[in-house]
Design a protein around this motif. Structure first.
Motif, PDB file in Angstrom:
ATOM      1  N   CYS A  28       0.836  -1.203   0.000  1.00 37.19           N
ATOM      2  CA  CYS A  28       0.000   0.000   0.000  1.00 37.19           C
ATOM      3  C   CYS A  28       0.873   1.256   0.000  1.00 37.19           C
ATOM      4  O   CYS A  28       0.702   2.147  -0.841  1.00 37.19           O
ATOM      5  CB  CYS A  28      -0.927  -0.013   1.223  1.00 37.19           C
ATOM      6  N   GLU A  47       9.393   3.803   7.577  1.00 39.16           N
ATOM      7  CA  GLU A  47       9.211   2.369   7.815  1.00 39.16           C
ATOM      8  C   GLU A  47       9.956   1.976   9.080  1.00 39.16           C
ATOM      9  O   GLU A  47      11.147   2.250   9.214  1.00 39.16           O
ATOM     10  CB  GLU A  47       9.715   1.583   6.599  1.00 39.16           C
ATOM     11  N   SER A  55       3.688  -7.491   5.844  1.00 42.63           N
ATOM     12  CA  SER A  55       2.950  -8.698   5.461  1.00 42.63           C
ATOM     13  C   SER A  55       3.059  -8.923   3.960  1.00 42.63           C
ATOM     14  O   SER A  55       2.937 -10.047   3.485  1.00 42.63           O
ATOM     15  CB  SER A  55       1.480  -8.576   5.871  1.00 42.63           C
ATOM     16  N   THR A  56       3.302  -7.843   3.219  1.00 41.42           N
ATOM     17  CA  THR A  56       3.389  -7.989   1.763  1.00 41.42           C
ATOM     18  C   THR A  56       4.463  -9.003   1.387  1.00 41.42           C
ATOM     19  O   THR A  56       4.242  -9.858   0.531  1.00 41.42           O
ATOM     20  CB  THR A  56       3.689  -6.615   1.128  1.00 41.42           C
ATOM     21  N   SER A  60       1.744 -14.554  -0.491  1.00 40.78           N
ATOM     22  CA  SER A  60       1.989 -15.277  -1.746  1.00 40.78           C
ATOM     23  C   SER A  60       2.097 -14.295  -2.898  1.00 40.78           C
ATOM     24  O   SER A  60       2.503 -14.671  -4.000  1.00 40.78           O
ATOM     25  CB  SER A  60       0.857 -16.263  -2.016  1.00 40.78           C
ATOM     26  N   PHE A  62      -0.356 -12.773  -4.556  1.00 40.65           N
ATOM     27  CA  PHE A  62      -1.373 -12.939  -5.593  1.00 40.65           C
ATOM     28  C   PHE A  62      -2.380 -11.783  -5.518  1.00 40.65           C
ATOM     29  O   PHE A  62      -3.012 -11.561  -4.483  1.00 40.65           O
ATOM     30  CB  PHE A  62      -2.122 -14.260  -5.424  1.00 40.65           C
ATOM     31  N   VAL A 171       6.930   5.550  13.485  1.00 42.26           N
ATOM     32  CA  VAL A 171       6.098   6.713  13.798  1.00 42.26           C
ATOM     33  C   VAL A 171       5.321   6.403  15.069  1.00 42.26           C
ATOM     34  O   VAL A 171       4.619   5.384  15.158  1.00 42.26           O
ATOM     35  CB  VAL A 171       5.142   7.036  12.633  1.00 42.26           C
ATOM     36  N   ASN A 206      -0.865  -1.019   7.891  1.00 43.14           N
ATOM     37  CA  ASN A 206      -1.613  -2.263   8.064  1.00 43.14           C
ATOM     38  C   ASN A 206      -2.463  -2.253   9.348  1.00 43.14           C
ATOM     39  O   ASN A 206      -2.700  -1.209   9.941  1.00 43.14           O
ATOM     40  CB  ASN A 206      -0.660  -3.469   7.994  1.00 43.14           C
ATOM     41  N   HIS A 230       2.898  -9.884   9.670  1.00 41.35           N
ATOM     42  CA  HIS A 230       4.095  -9.153  10.090  1.00 41.35           C
ATOM     43  C   HIS A 230       3.946  -8.648  11.531  1.00 41.35           C
ATOM     44  O   HIS A 230       2.958  -7.978  11.858  1.00 41.35           O
ATOM     45  CB  HIS A 230       4.293  -7.979   9.132  1.00 41.35           C
ATOM     46  N   ASN A 233       2.932  -4.947  12.654  1.00 39.98           N
ATOM     47  CA  ASN A 233       1.622  -4.339  12.382  1.00 39.98           C
ATOM     48  C   ASN A 233       0.793  -4.355  13.661  1.00 39.98           C
ATOM     49  O   ASN A 233      -0.019  -5.238  13.901  1.00 39.98           O
ATOM     50  CB  ASN A 233       0.936  -5.072  11.227  1.00 39.98           C
ATOM     51  N   ASP A 236      -1.327   0.715  14.917  1.00 41.23           N
ATOM     52  CA  ASP A 236      -1.131   2.152  15.140  1.00 41.23           C
ATOM     53  C   ASP A 236      -2.168   2.980  14.377  1.00 41.23           C
ATOM     54  O   ASP A 236      -2.704   3.964  14.906  1.00 41.23           O
ATOM     55  CB  ASP A 236       0.285   2.572  14.740  1.00 41.23           C
ATOM     56  N   HIS A 400      -4.151 -11.677   8.785  1.00 42.13           N
ATOM     57  CA  HIS A 400      -4.206 -10.224   8.971  1.00 42.13           C
ATOM     58  C   HIS A 400      -5.638  -9.798   9.219  1.00 42.13           C
ATOM     59  O   HIS A 400      -6.579 -10.516   8.880  1.00 42.13           O
ATOM     60  CB  HIS A 400      -3.613  -9.455   7.787  1.00 42.13           C
ATOM     61  N   GLY A 429      -4.275  -2.641   4.877  1.00 41.88           N
ATOM     62  CA  GLY A 429      -4.805  -3.147   6.137  1.00 41.88           C
ATOM     63  C   GLY A 429      -5.110  -2.077   7.161  1.00 41.88           C
ATOM     64  O   GLY A 429      -5.742  -2.355   8.181  1.00 41.88           O
ATOM     65  N   GLY A 445      -7.274 -12.882  -1.931  1.00 42.84           N
ATOM     66  CA  GLY A 445      -6.702 -11.720  -2.605  1.00 42.84           C
ATOM     67  C   GLY A 445      -7.252 -10.388  -2.117  1.00 42.84           C
ATOM     68  O   GLY A 445      -6.782  -9.323  -2.532  1.00 42.84           O
ATOM     69  N   GLY A 447      -6.650  -8.897   0.451  1.00 43.90           N
ATOM     70  CA  GLY A 447      -5.627  -8.124   1.156  1.00 43.90           C
ATOM     71  C   GLY A 447      -4.828  -7.231   0.227  1.00 43.90           C
ATOM     72  O   GLY A 447      -4.816  -5.994   0.371  1.00 43.90           O
ATOM     73  N   LEU A 448      -4.163  -7.836  -0.737  1.00 46.26           N
ATOM     74  CA  LEU A 448      -3.365  -7.013  -1.668  1.00 46.26           C
ATOM     75  C   LEU A 448      -4.269  -6.189  -2.575  1.00 46.26           C
ATOM     76  O   LEU A 448      -3.854  -5.142  -3.086  1.00 46.26           O
ATOM     77  CB  LEU A 448      -2.422  -7.904  -2.481  1.00 46.26           C
TER      78      LEU A 448
HETATM   79  C1  FAD Z   1       1.230 -15.627   4.801  1.00 44.61           C
HETATM   80  C2  FAD Z   1       0.382 -14.594   4.131  1.00 44.61           C
HETATM   81  C3  FAD Z   1       0.005 -14.800   2.816  1.00 44.61           C
HETATM   82  C4  FAD Z   1      -0.788 -13.837   2.173  1.00 44.61           C
HETATM   83  N1  FAD Z   1      -1.065 -13.998   0.843  1.00 44.61           N
HETATM   84  C5  FAD Z   1      -1.797 -13.053   0.220  1.00 44.61           C
HETATM   85  C6  FAD Z   1      -2.036 -13.137  -1.181  1.00 44.61           C
HETATM   86  O1  FAD Z   1      -1.534 -14.000  -1.896  1.00 44.61           O
HETATM   87  N2  FAD Z   1      -2.863 -12.200  -1.751  1.00 44.61           N
HETATM   88  C7  FAD Z   1      -3.395 -11.182  -1.015  1.00 44.61           C
HETATM   89  O2  FAD Z   1      -4.130 -10.378  -1.566  1.00 44.61           O
HETATM   90  N3  FAD Z   1      -3.116 -11.022   0.294  1.00 44.61           N
HETATM   91  C8  FAD Z   1      -2.326 -11.930   0.915  1.00 44.61           C
HETATM   92  N4  FAD Z   1      -2.024 -11.759   2.231  1.00 44.61           N
HETATM   93  C9  FAD Z   1      -2.435 -10.499   2.889  1.00 44.61           C
HETATM   94  C10 FAD Z   1      -1.484  -9.364   2.431  1.00 44.61           C
HETATM   95  O3  FAD Z   1      -0.162  -9.735   2.715  1.00 44.61           O
HETATM   96  C11 FAD Z   1      -1.814  -8.055   3.136  1.00 44.61           C
HETATM   97  O4  FAD Z   1      -3.183  -7.791   3.035  1.00 44.61           O
HETATM   98  C12 FAD Z   1      -1.053  -6.888   2.496  1.00 44.61           C
HETATM   99  O5  FAD Z   1       0.316  -7.205   2.378  1.00 44.61           O
HETATM  100  C13 FAD Z   1      -1.234  -5.611   3.287  1.00 44.61           C
HETATM  101  O6  FAD Z   1      -0.387  -4.622   2.730  1.00 44.61           O
HETATM  102  P1  FAD Z   1      -0.089  -3.302   3.548  1.00 44.61           P
HETATM  103  O7  FAD Z   1       0.792  -2.476   2.682  1.00 44.61           O
HETATM  104  O8  FAD Z   1      -1.365  -2.721   4.036  1.00 44.61           O
HETATM  105  O9  FAD Z   1       0.699  -3.796   4.852  1.00 44.61           O
HETATM  106  P2  FAD Z   1       2.185  -4.380   5.060  1.00 44.61           P
HETATM  107  O10 FAD Z   1       2.721  -5.025   3.855  1.00 44.61           O
HETATM  108  O11 FAD Z   1       2.144  -5.201   6.306  1.00 44.61           O
HETATM  109  O12 FAD Z   1       3.044  -3.080   5.327  1.00 44.61           O
HETATM  110  C14 FAD Z   1       2.846  -2.294   6.488  1.00 44.61           C
HETATM  111  C15 FAD Z   1       4.185  -1.735   6.911  1.00 44.61           C
HETATM  112  O13 FAD Z   1       3.975  -0.727   7.905  1.00 44.61           O
HETATM  113  C16 FAD Z   1       5.055  -0.799   8.822  1.00 44.61           C
HETATM  114  N5  FAD Z   1       4.626  -0.149  10.055  1.00 44.61           N
HETATM  115  C17 FAD Z   1       3.665  -0.523  10.923  1.00 44.61           C
HETATM  116  N6  FAD Z   1       3.532   0.378  11.906  1.00 44.61           N
HETATM  117  C18 FAD Z   1       4.430   1.356  11.651  1.00 44.61           C
HETATM  118  C19 FAD Z   1       4.777   2.568  12.329  1.00 44.61           C
HETATM  119  N7  FAD Z   1       4.159   2.960  13.456  1.00 44.61           N
HETATM  120  N8  FAD Z   1       5.764   3.330  11.805  1.00 44.61           N
HETATM  121  C20 FAD Z   1       6.425   2.962  10.670  1.00 44.61           C
HETATM  122  N9  FAD Z   1       6.134   1.811  10.007  1.00 44.61           N
HETATM  123  C21 FAD Z   1       5.135   1.037  10.492  1.00 44.61           C
HETATM  124  C22 FAD Z   1       5.318  -2.272   8.956  1.00 44.61           C
HETATM  125  O14 FAD Z   1       6.616  -2.535   9.454  1.00 44.61           O
HETATM  126  C23 FAD Z   1       5.113  -2.763   7.516  1.00 44.61           C
HETATM  127  O15 FAD Z   1       6.333  -2.789   6.793  1.00 44.61           O
HETATM  128  C24 FAD Z   1      -1.234 -12.695   2.889  1.00 44.61           C
HETATM  129  C25 FAD Z   1      -0.854 -12.502   4.217  1.00 44.61           C
HETATM  130  C26 FAD Z   1      -0.042 -13.438   4.839  1.00 44.61           C
HETATM  131  C27 FAD Z   1       0.369 -13.185   6.250  1.00 44.61           C
END
Ligand code: FAD
Length: 466
Positions: A28, A47, A55-56, A60, A62, A171, A206, A230, A233, A236, A400, A429, A445, A447-448
């Motif tokens: 995201c 970050e 979690s990204t 997987s 996808f 943060v 997230n 992850h 997450n 916050d 998640h 998230g 899917g 989530g992504l």
């Molecule tokens: C094993 C597994 C498999 C999955 N497979 C799929 C899939 O195939 N397809 C799909 O659609 N979804 C899948 N998901 C869900 C998907 O991973 C998440 O929905 C998606 O990655 C969320 O993206 P994001 O950018 O919101 O969060 P994230 O990728 O988790 O990124 C959030 C970031 O914020 C950072 N952060 C948090 N708090 C703070 C703070 N206070 N200050 C600074 N940084 C901070 C964290 O360290 C992290 O790097 C899967 C999840 C898991 C656990």
């Protein structure tokens, strides 16, 4: 260490500033940053980790998207945002936020095509199996088919675009005046504190899966299970939003998974179930329709004796599964075990041979179209499982959370009074997703989908804030 705090007043000082500050370097945050930069804004991504993963990178990777040119290239030419939206709503039994489901299903195709055109991300469409609830082959992935590779490609694009991704930058506090975010406080691992000013703030950090107290409060049914997302997450965005009076929705919604190798903690793709694998408990009996969805299966597996079950399949499915990096890792870790016959399967699982034989005879008959499954699964179209057999002990896990801050159609966070904040945005998230209020609503899917689609919108909107 404090976190999720809000001060209603100016920061003590401003050390550095940017037009758009993005919290979190997952799918995201990086999509939002790339889009905001393309719209002419100066960005800083903050970050908390030494090296972005989120979690990204555990996923997987996808990404479901309808009506893309990547689908058309393999002959899928009858998908549409409306069809995808209908699938999302069918999975949640109509309980998803309809407006957000429409927004996400219309945005994701253009978003991933833009990531390809503007930043060179390559997408393939997985067309060898359909995930539960998807009526078309629309699952896109980068060629490596992992979330780690997806994140690496997004990070490389950010670097090429001269977007600073500041790591070890957690943060801890927002500074807010008259519902406008003026700055954020960043805490470094050595305790040093910096203040970063912004015109717009994107919450891309997230949900609250990594915060046991929040999970217990909002999703008690999964509070004792393993959290496989992850660890950083910690909710916050939710805590800041609640302090600011933001509207929060579907906080009891989450994605579970019913097939995590136990005790290895490695994901066994649900594609195996779609190909014909079954799940049995310690008594050697099936206990559910495995095609209902892997998210709700988490709870069903946790209800079995010992909170575990066995994925059972055969050589054909094992060969198919070897195309998945996670599965190969599970093989290397010794999680995937082989048995020459039913007696061997009984010996390695501890389940009674008679019960296993009966289960396999029943599912074999169902695959030949004889009878109706007591759990409602359609076994036709795939051959009966045959020796040698493979077995993986699995448990259910929390992947998640799906609830979060309600956003409007431009990804601005909505206040409880119905008005949108003027410079606070969210996606992925951190925002309310499209899975509704419980575990059953998660369509594979989702989530992504909301990470990339809402990040794409948030980036464009944030860049226009003055
Ligand atoms: C094993 C597994 C498999 C999955 N497979 C799929 C899939 O195939 N397809 C799909 O659609 N979804 C899948 N998901 C869900 C998907 O991973 C998440 O929905 C998606 O990655 C969320 O993206 P994001 O950018 O919101 O969060 P994230 O990728 O988790 O990124 C959030 C970031 O914020 C950072 N952060 C948090 N708090 C703070 C703070 N206070 N200050 C600074 N940084 C901070 C964290 O360290 C992290 O790097 C899967 C999840 C898991 C656990």
């Amino acid at each position: 260490m404090a976190s999720g705090e809000v001060s209603f007043g100016p920061p003590p000082r401003i050390d550095v500033e940017a037009d758009v500050v993005v919290i979190g370097a997952g799918a995201c945050g990086l999509t939002a940053a790339l889009r905001a930069k393309a719209e002419g804004a100066e960005i800083i991504v903050l970050e908390r980790d030494p090296s972005p993963s989120g979690s990204t990178s555990m996923s997987s990777g996808f990404v479901p998207a309808p009506a893309t040119r990547f689908q058309r290239a393999i002959g899928v030419d009858d998908d549409s945002p409306a069809r995808f939206e209908a699938d999302i709503l069918a999975k949640s039994k109509g309980l998803s936020d309809h407006r957000l489901a429409r927004l996400a299903s219309r945005t994701i195709g253009p978003a991933i095509e833009w990531l390809a055109d503007a930043h060179g991300l390559e997408w393939i469409v997985l067309d060898d199996f359909l995930y539960p609830g998807h009526s078309r082959h629309r699952m896109h992935a980068v060629p490596e088919k992992t979330g780690a590779a997806l994140l690496a490609r997004l990070l490389a694009a950010a670097e090429r675009s001269d977007i600073p991704v500041v790591t070890r930058a957690r943060v801890t506090r927002l500074f807010v005046r008259e519902r406008r975010i003026e700055a954020v406080e960043v805490e470094r691992p050595d305790g040093e504190v910096e203040f970063v000013g912004c015109k717009a703030l994107v919450l891309a950090c997230n949900g609250y899966g990594g915060n046991p107290a929040l999970v217990r409060r909002h999703v008690p049914e999964i509070a004792d299970a393993l959290y496989y997302g992850h660890a950083g997450n910690t909710g916050d965005a939710l805590m800041w939003g609640q302090s600011l009076g933001a509207e929060c929705r579907h906080l009891s919604g989450y994605q579970g998974h019913g097939s995590l190798a136990y005790p290895h903690g490695i994901l066994i793709s649900w594609a195996l179930m779609m190909e014909g694998a079954i799940q049995v408990n310690a008594e050697g009996k099936r206990f559910s329709n495995e095609h209902g969805g892997y998210s709700e299966q988490a709870v069903k597996v946790l209800h079995q004796s010992g909170g575990t079950a066995w994925d059972i399949f055969d050589e054909r499915i094992h060969a198919f599964a070897l195309s998945f990096p996670d599965y190969r890792e599970a093989v290397e870790a010794g999680a995937v075990r082989r048995a020459g016959d039913i007696a061997g399967l009984a010996a390695l699982t501890g389940a009674p041979a008679v019960a296993l034989a009966s289960t396999l005879a029943t599912t074999g008959a169902l695959s030949r179209g004889e009878g109706i499954d007591a759990f409602g699964r359609d076994f036709t179209g795939r051959p009966a499982l045959q020796a040698p057999f493979y077995a993986v002990r699995v448990t259910g896990a929390l992947f998640h959370t799906q609830g979060g801050l309600l956003i409007d159609n431009k990804a601005f966070v909505v206040h409880r009074d119905g008005k949108s904040f003027t410079n606070l945005l969210a996606g992925g998230g951190a925002a309310c997703g499209v899975s509704g209020p419980d575990v059953c609503g998660y369509l594979s899917g989702n989530g992504l989908l909301t990470a990339i689609a809402f990040g794409f919108i948030a980036g464009a909107s944030a860049a226009r804030v003055r």
